[in-house]
Design a protein around this motif. Structure first.
Motif, PDB file in Angstrom:
ATOM      1  N   ALA A 292     -18.301 -15.677 -14.477  1.00 59.76           N
ATOM      2  CA  ALA A 292     -18.070 -14.899 -13.255  1.00 59.76           C
ATOM      3  C   ALA A 292     -16.831 -14.022 -13.357  1.00 59.76           C
ATOM      4  O   ALA A 292     -16.620 -13.152 -12.502  1.00 59.76           O
ATOM      5  CB  ALA A 292     -17.942 -15.828 -12.055  1.00 59.76           C
ATOM      6  N   TYR A 293     -16.016 -14.247 -14.402  1.00 58.25           N
ATOM      7  CA  TYR A 293     -14.754 -13.522 -14.537  1.00 58.25           C
ATOM      8  C   TYR A 293     -14.763 -12.496 -15.678  1.00 58.25           C
ATOM      9  O   TYR A 293     -13.702 -12.046 -16.100  1.00 58.25           O
ATOM     10  CB  TYR A 293     -13.612 -14.510 -14.735  1.00 58.25           C
ATOM     11  N   HIS A 294     -15.947 -12.138 -16.146  1.00 56.50           N
ATOM     12  CA  HIS A 294     -15.993 -11.043 -17.105  1.00 56.50           C
ATOM     13  C   HIS A 294     -15.357  -9.814 -16.457  1.00 56.50           C
ATOM     14  O   HIS A 294     -15.569  -9.551 -15.272  1.00 56.50           O
ATOM     15  CB  HIS A 294     -17.439 -10.737 -17.501  1.00 56.50           C
ATOM     16  N   PRO A 295     -14.543  -9.042 -17.197  1.00 53.96           N
ATOM     17  CA  PRO A 295     -13.886  -7.885 -16.569  1.00 53.96           C
ATOM     18  C   PRO A 295     -14.851  -6.905 -15.914  1.00 53.96           C
ATOM     19  O   PRO A 295     -14.501  -6.255 -14.926  1.00 53.96           O
ATOM     20  CB  PRO A 295     -13.149  -7.242 -17.742  1.00 53.96           C
ATOM     21  N   ALA A 296     -16.062  -6.798 -16.431  1.00 48.00           N
ATOM     22  CA  ALA A 296     -17.040  -5.906 -15.802  1.00 48.00           C
ATOM     23  C   ALA A 296     -17.433  -6.421 -14.427  1.00 48.00           C
ATOM     24  O   ALA A 296     -17.620  -5.634 -13.479  1.00 48.00           O
ATOM     25  CB  ALA A 296     -18.277  -5.764 -16.686  1.00 48.00           C
ATOM     26  N   ALA A 297     -17.556  -7.741 -14.290  1.00 53.71           N
ATOM     27  CA  ALA A 297     -17.869  -8.322 -12.983  1.00 53.71           C
ATOM     28  C   ALA A 297     -16.717  -8.114 -12.008  1.00 53.71           C
ATOM     29  O   ALA A 297     -16.926  -7.805 -10.826  1.00 53.71           O
ATOM     30  CB  ALA A 297     -18.179  -9.808 -13.128  1.00 53.71           C
ATOM     31  N   MET A 298     -15.500  -8.256 -12.499  1.00 51.40           N
ATOM     32  CA  MET A 298     -14.343  -8.060 -11.639  1.00 51.40           C
ATOM     33  C   MET A 298     -14.176  -6.587 -11.281  1.00 51.40           C
ATOM     34  O   MET A 298     -13.765  -6.254 -10.163  1.00 51.40           O
ATOM     35  CB  MET A 298     -13.099  -8.630 -12.315  1.00 51.40           C
ATOM     36  N   ALA A 299     -14.535  -5.696 -12.208  1.00 53.95           N
ATOM     37  CA  ALA A 299     -14.511  -4.269 -11.896  1.00 53.95           C
ATOM     38  C   ALA A 299     -15.545  -3.931 -10.832  1.00 53.95           C
ATOM     39  O   ALA A 299     -15.334  -3.020 -10.016  1.00 53.95           O
ATOM     40  CB  ALA A 299     -14.767  -3.453 -13.162  1.00 53.95           C
ATOM     41  N   SER A 300     -16.657  -4.663 -10.822  1.00 55.45           N
ATOM     42  CA  SER A 300     -17.676  -4.399  -9.802  1.00 55.45           C
ATOM     43  C   SER A 300     -17.162  -4.723  -8.406  1.00 55.45           C
ATOM     44  O   SER A 300     -17.596  -4.104  -7.421  1.00 55.45           O
ATOM     45  CB  SER A 300     -18.951  -5.185 -10.105  1.00 55.45           C
ATOM     46  N   ASP A 301     -16.229  -5.679  -8.296  1.00 57.65           N
ATOM     47  CA  ASP A 301     -15.601  -5.949  -6.993  1.00 57.65           C
ATOM     48  C   ASP A 301     -14.813  -4.731  -6.529  1.00 57.65           C
ATOM     49  O   ASP A 301     -14.821  -4.386  -5.339  1.00 57.65           O
ATOM     50  CB  ASP A 301     -14.656  -7.153  -7.088  1.00 57.65           C
TER      51      ASP A 301
END
Length: 251
Positions: free
Chosen positions: A71-80
């Motif tokens: 859940a903490y892949h940078p792409a997932a965090m960028a999606s936030d």
């Protein structure tokens, strides 16, 4: 703080001031208050006539705590970050990230280039693409029974901060395991936005700003004299350099 839901993840944020928007993305183990409010960044930028948006990354501060490293892949965090811009009906913004926040900013600029007007990497240089920035031993430090059980100095630093701030250490352990994703030189060469790379000259974590800038088409370097990783965040040279960069780029 205000909140919104992004695919079941609640993101807490602040939205202050008026003018050209700048989105601030904090580093690992921190939160918007420590990274950007307490260091004077929000006050400085709003006084400069900017709209400042800062949020707590998933797993941090007042945002949702997740325990799966994926859940903490940078792409997932960028999606936030993109979802927050959508929520606020902001088409594009300058984005400044510090340390892990700079890594998230890089993924944001690559995957959603139309949303990013200019890029500021703080506390992250060539370790975006090679070597380790934050070591994996930080996860073990978060899971250790106590601070006294953490021998690694960087792990001790982050564990002590987590204990002091009352952070969810299990979520932070998952975050460090999932967020340490590198880009390659060809990928960072595709970050075409004007970019400022600001790193403390005594920072053992970030890696060389000059080496990273050499891989990018529109990057310049700001050395923050005699500053280690964490103290560089609020340094006046960093602040003055960012203001000069924003003025020069007209963003």
């Amino acid at each position: 703080m205000q909140r919104f839901d992004h695919d079941g993840v609640e993101i807490a944020y602040i939205d202050e001031g008026e003018g050209e928007p700048i989105l601030l993305i904090h580093g690992f183990g921190s939160n918007h208050q420590v990274n950007w409010v307490g260091t004077g960044w929000v006050d400085l930028l709003t006084r400069q006539g900017r709209r400042v948006i800062a949020f707590d990354n998933r797993g941090h501060g007042n945002s949702s705590k997740l325990y799966d490293p994926a859940a903490y892949h940078p792409a997932a965090m960028a999606s936030d970050a993109v979802a927050l811009l959508d929520h606020l009906r902001i088409g594009s913004a300058t984005v400044m990230g510090y340390s892990m926040g700079a890594r998230i900013t890089a993924f944001l600029a690559l995957e959603h280039p139309q949303r990013v007007d200019a890029v500021i990497f703080g506390g992250l240089g060539v370790r975006l693409v090679q070597g380790e920035a934050l070591p994996p031993t930080i996860a073990a430090a978060m899971e250790a029974p106590s601070l006294d059980d953490v021998p690694d100095p960087i792990g001790r630093m982050f564990r002590a901060f987590a204990d002091k701030s009352g952070a969810d250490r299990r979520a932070l352990a998952a975050c460090i395991r999932g967020s340490r994703v590198q880009l390659n030189p060809a990928e960072v060469a595709r970050i075409l936005q004007p970019t400022l790379i600001a790193v403390g000259t005594r920072d053992p974590i970030a890696g060389s700003a000059q080496e990273l800038a050499a891989m990018m088409p529109n990057a310049t370097v700001l050395d923050i004299p005699n500053r280690d990783h964490n103290p560089a965040v609020g340094d006046k040279v960093y602040k003055q350099g960012v203001l000069a960069f924003l003025a020069e780029q007209g963003v």
